[in-house]
Design a protein around this motif. Structure first.
Motif, mmCIF file in Angstrom:
data_model
loop_
_atom_site.group_PDB
_atom_site.id
_atom_site.type_symbol
_atom_site.label_atom_id
_atom_site.label_comp_id
_atom_site.label_asym_id
_atom_site.label_seq_id
_atom_site.Cartn_x
_atom_site.Cartn_y
_atom_site.Cartn_z
ATOM 1 N N GLY A 322 6.320 -7.563 -21.214
ATOM 2 C CA GLY A 322 7.572 -6.854 -21.326
ATOM 3 C C GLY A 322 8.112 -5.570 -21.781
ATOM 4 O O GLY A 322 8.447 -5.196 -22.408
ATOM 5 N N TYR A 323 6.937 -4.850 -21.147
ATOM 6 C CA TYR A 323 6.434 -2.989 -20.998
ATOM 7 C C TYR A 323 7.076 -3.026 -20.275
ATOM 8 O O TYR A 323 7.881 -1.533 -20.374
ATOM 9 C CB TYR A 323 4.868 -2.779 -20.993
ATOM 10 N N HIS A 324 7.826 -3.690 -18.920
ATOM 11 C CA HIS A 324 8.790 -3.241 -17.663
ATOM 12 C C HIS A 324 9.711 -3.466 -17.491
ATOM 13 O O HIS A 324 9.398 -5.291 -17.892
ATOM 14 C CB HIS A 324 7.836 -2.332 -16.674
ATOM 15 N N TYR A 325 10.713 -2.821 -16.873
ATOM 16 C CA TYR A 325 12.169 -4.121 -16.041
ATOM 17 C C TYR A 325 10.841 -4.007 -14.416
ATOM 18 O O TYR A 325 9.956 -3.514 -14.074
ATOM 19 C CB TYR A 325 12.705 -3.079 -15.840
ATOM 20 N N GLY A 326 11.158 -4.869 -13.187
ATOM 21 C CA GLY A 326 11.453 -4.742 -12.394
ATOM 22 C C GLY A 326 11.256 -3.377 -11.370
ATOM 23 O O GLY A 326 10.147 -2.676 -11.104
ATOM 24 N N VAL A 327 12.591 -2.628 -11.885
ATOM 25 C CA VAL A 327 12.898 -1.117 -11.365
ATOM 26 C C VAL A 327 11.676 -0.530 -11.378
ATOM 27 O O VAL A 327 11.401 0.401 -10.700
ATOM 28 C CB VAL A 327 14.307 -1.620 -11.259
ATOM 29 N N ASP A 328 11.162 -0.220 -12.902
ATOM 30 C CA ASP A 328 9.749 0.556 -13.199
ATOM 31 C C ASP A 328 9.114 0.534 -12.420
ATOM 32 O O ASP A 328 8.616 1.828 -11.471
ATOM 33 C CB ASP A 328 9.881 0.266 -14.400
ATOM 34 N N LEU A 329 8.846 -0.620 -12.293
ATOM 35 C CA LEU A 329 7.731 -0.648 -10.966
ATOM 36 C C LEU A 329 7.718 -0.189 -9.845
ATOM 37 O O LEU A 329 7.107 0.023 -8.699
ATOM 38 C CB LEU A 329 6.546 -2.492 -10.864
ATOM 39 N N ILE A 330 9.070 -0.590 -8.877
ATOM 40 C CA ILE A 330 9.153 -0.007 -7.690
ATOM 41 C C ILE A 330 9.536 1.783 -8.362
ATOM 42 O O ILE A 330 8.883 2.172 -7.126
ATOM 43 C CB ILE A 330 10.871 -0.538 -6.825
ATOM 44 N N ALA A 331 9.362 1.840 -8.947
ATOM 45 C CA ALA A 331 9.841 3.926 -8.848
ATOM 46 C C ALA A 331 7.996 4.605 -9.345
ATOM 47 O O ALA A 331 7.676 5.313 -8.535
ATOM 48 C CB ALA A 331 10.785 3.811 -10.368
ATOM 49 N N GLY A 332 7.394 3.246 -9.876
ATOM 50 C CA GLY A 332 6.031 3.829 -10.619
ATOM 51 C C GLY A 332 5.818 3.704 -9.109
ATOM 52 O O GLY A 332 4.658 4.201 -8.011
ATOM 53 N N VAL A 333 5.583 2.728 -7.881
ATOM 54 C CA VAL A 333 4.898 3.122 -6.881
ATOM 55 C C VAL A 333 5.199 4.351 -5.734
ATOM 56 O O VAL A 333 4.539 4.790 -5.518
ATOM 57 C CB VAL A 333 5.030 1.617 -6.302
ATOM 58 N N VAL A 334 6.685 4.131 -5.734
ATOM 59 C CA VAL A 334 6.916 5.343 -4.874
ATOM 60 C C VAL A 334 6.739 6.536 -5.068
ATOM 61 O O VAL A 334 5.629 7.810 -4.778
ATOM 62 C CB VAL A 334 8.921 5.273 -4.760
ATOM 63 N N PHE A 335 6.976 7.339 -6.852
ATOM 64 C CA PHE A 335 6.038 8.667 -7.513
ATOM 65 C C PHE A 335 4.478 8.832 -7.156
ATOM 66 O O PHE A 335 4.213 9.891 -7.022
ATOM 67 C CB PHE A 335 6.217 7.821 -8.604
ATOM 68 N N ALA A 336 4.217 7.542 -7.584
ATOM 69 C CA ALA A 336 2.465 7.626 -7.137
ATOM 70 C C ALA A 336 2.462 8.845 -5.848
ATOM 71 O O ALA A 336 1.238 9.084 -5.794
ATOM 72 C CB ALA A 336 1.640 6.097 -7.364
ATOM 73 N N LEU A 337 2.772 7.318 -4.835
ATOM 74 C CA LEU A 337 2.086 7.764 -3.830
ATOM 75 C C LEU A 337 2.990 9.154 -3.316
ATOM 76 O O LEU A 337 2.162 9.684 -2.064
ATOM 77 C CB LEU A 337 3.077 6.515 -2.528
ATOM 78 N N THR A 338 4.520 10.079 -3.956
ATOM 79 C CA THR A 338 4.590 10.962 -3.315
ATOM 80 C C THR A 338 3.289 11.743 -3.503
ATOM 81 O O THR A 338 3.613 12.929 -3.155
ATOM 82 C CB THR A 338 6.185 10.706 -4.033
ATOM 83 N N VAL A 339 3.086 11.559 -5.357
ATOM 84 C CA VAL A 339 2.116 12.348 -5.809
ATOM 85 C C VAL A 339 1.102 12.498 -5.037
ATOM 86 O O VAL A 339 0.273 13.942 -4.856
ATOM 87 C CB VAL A 339 1.548 12.376 -7.409
ATOM 88 N N GLU A 340 0.360 11.209 -4.363
ATOM 89 C CA GLU A 340 -1.148 11.318 -3.703
ATOM 90 C C GLU A 340 -0.996 12.272 -2.772
ATOM 91 O O GLU A 340 -1.609 13.124 -1.713
ATOM 92 C CB GLU A 340 -1.338 10.212 -2.932
#
Length: 425
Positions: A322-340
């Motif tokens: 219960g730490y995150h919503y599903g939409v958080d995870l989608i944003a996290g994937v996009v954020f990580a690949l953009t930083v990389e």
């Protein structure tokens, strides 16, 4: 100097709220029980990549010996160690010793290499302290949270946090113990991957151009800035009884997680306590797990399997606890690949393909945040349109990253074939 200025700024900000900052908390761990002994030893392991095997044994022996002395003194003094680990001080002293040796006994490139190793280890630890201070600042400066917006938008994905939460409850205690270990020891897993990437530093006397620790540090540095723009506490806090001693049913919008889905309505900001971090958007645990996954793709089979396991388990933990919503995870994937992508483009020189890749990820990430904030009701009302669109947006960033980075890889030059020789008569 920029890092030091940033740490001093965070120290001042934390002091304004009556709490020690990252510099103070790190300095205290030279004497007092550290918050994470495993992380300190992981940082020392990164420092030792620049040492010879003989020097590594000396550094490890010194760290363990110092820890044994600290444990003995605390036991004799009857010190309370409930707020930290009984070990880890020795690792910090060993890294400080390496820095002293670099300044006093090394010169030129050897001094710089050893100082880089010490800096790498200390930055990993400082990143944890910096993150803790950032979380404190978010809880003090953002009294209102935007969880109703994400809970509404999450209907377009079928409320995966509620589904995963019920699965974890049904498979307790096995799933709980496994997922909790993966979630908590994410930095240690990153160090294992980084040690594999840096295994030739001692022999080659130089660091590779790009490695996982850089990605980890940049994600941890930039991500909390988004917390300030989009403060969210998570389903177990906003729709449950809280965790880690913060939140509670009296602060929750409704105590419905994970058994009952929240009602779709007109969302708005909600006042929450001043202790729970607003650290959901984006999910940095997801971003870090994606970085581990990406950096294990060029490793041996066992490391690749471990990267897949850590990514899947981290996604399950972030949703199932219960730490995150599903939409958080989608944003996290996009954020990580953009930083990389930005780090890799910086290393090879900014060209058209690198700029386009980073711009693509940035635009998609910004579009996700805007849609979560201003179109959550429309997304919930049209889940069969909004859900696939979010997934396609994420998939477009993944596809662009794979296509561009593969084109950046140097082509293998085939070995020259020997010319046929005439057979002797």
């Amino acid at each position: 100097m920029v890092t030091l200025a940033f740490l001093i700024a965070l120290e001042i900000a934390a002091r304004r709220y009556g709490h020690p900052g990252p510099i103070t908390t790190q300095a205290r761990e030279a004497i007092f029980p550290p918050k994470s002994g495993f992380l300190l030893y992981a940082g020392m392991a990164l420092t030792m990549v620049v040492l010879t095997w003989r020097q590594r044994f000396i550094a490890a022996g010194a760290a363990i010996g110092i820890d044994l002395v600290f444990v003995l003194v605390r036991w004799v003094a009857g010190a309370d160690m409930s707020d930290g680990h009984p070990f880890g001080n020795g690792a910090l002293w060993a890294m400080a010793g390496c820095a002293v040796v670099a300044v006093t006994r090394r010169t030129g490139r050897e001094r710089m290499l050893l100082l880089k190793g010490v800096g790498l280890g200390l930055l990993l630890v400082a990143g944890r302290k910096t993150g803790d201070t950032w979380l404190l600042i978010t809880s003090k400066t953002r009294p209102d949270v935007l969880d109703p917006y994400l809970a509404t938008a999450d209907h377009a994905l079928g409320n995966p946090s509620w589904v995963a939460g019920r699965i974890v409850e049904a498979t307790h205690p096995v799933s709980t113990h496994v997922l909790d270990y993966v979630y908590v020891q994410l930095a240690v897993a990153a160090v294992v991957v980084a040690l594999y990437q840096l295994r030739y530093v001692a022999a080659e006397r130089r660091f590779p151009r790009h490695h996982l620790v850089r990605s980890f540090l940049v994600i941890g540095l930039v991500g909390p800035a988004v917390y300030m723009i989009f403060p969210v506490v998570g389903p177990i806090f906003a729709y449950g009884t809280g965790a880690f001693g913060t939140g509670g049913e009296h602060w929750a919008i409704a105590n419905v997680w994970p058994d009952t889905l929240p009602v779709i309505g007109t969302p708005g900001p909600v006042r929450y306590d001043d202790a729970t971090p607003r650290n959901c958007m984006p999910s940095l645990h997801t971003a870090w797990a994606v970085a581990i996954f990406v950096h294990t793709r060029t490793g041996p089979r066992l490391l690749r399997y471990a990267g897949v396991f850590w990514l899947v388990a981290t996604l399950g933990a972030t949703l199932g606890f219960g730490y995150h919503y599903g939409v958080d995870l989608i944003a996290g994937v996009v954020f990580a690949l953009t930083v990389e992508a930005a780090l890799r483009a910086y290393d090879r020189g900014w060209d058209r393909s690198g700029i386009q890749l980073v711009a693509h990820g940035t635009v998609v990430f910004a579009a996700l945040l805007v849609s979560y904030r201003f179109l959550p009701v429309e997304m919930a009302d049209h889940p069969w349109l909004a859900g696939p669109l979010m997934l396609l947006a994420m998939a477009s960033v993944i596809h662009a990253y794979l296509r561009t980075t593969r084109a950046w890889q140097p082509e293998a030059i085939p070995a020259p074939r020997p010319e046929p020789r005439p057979e002797p008569v």
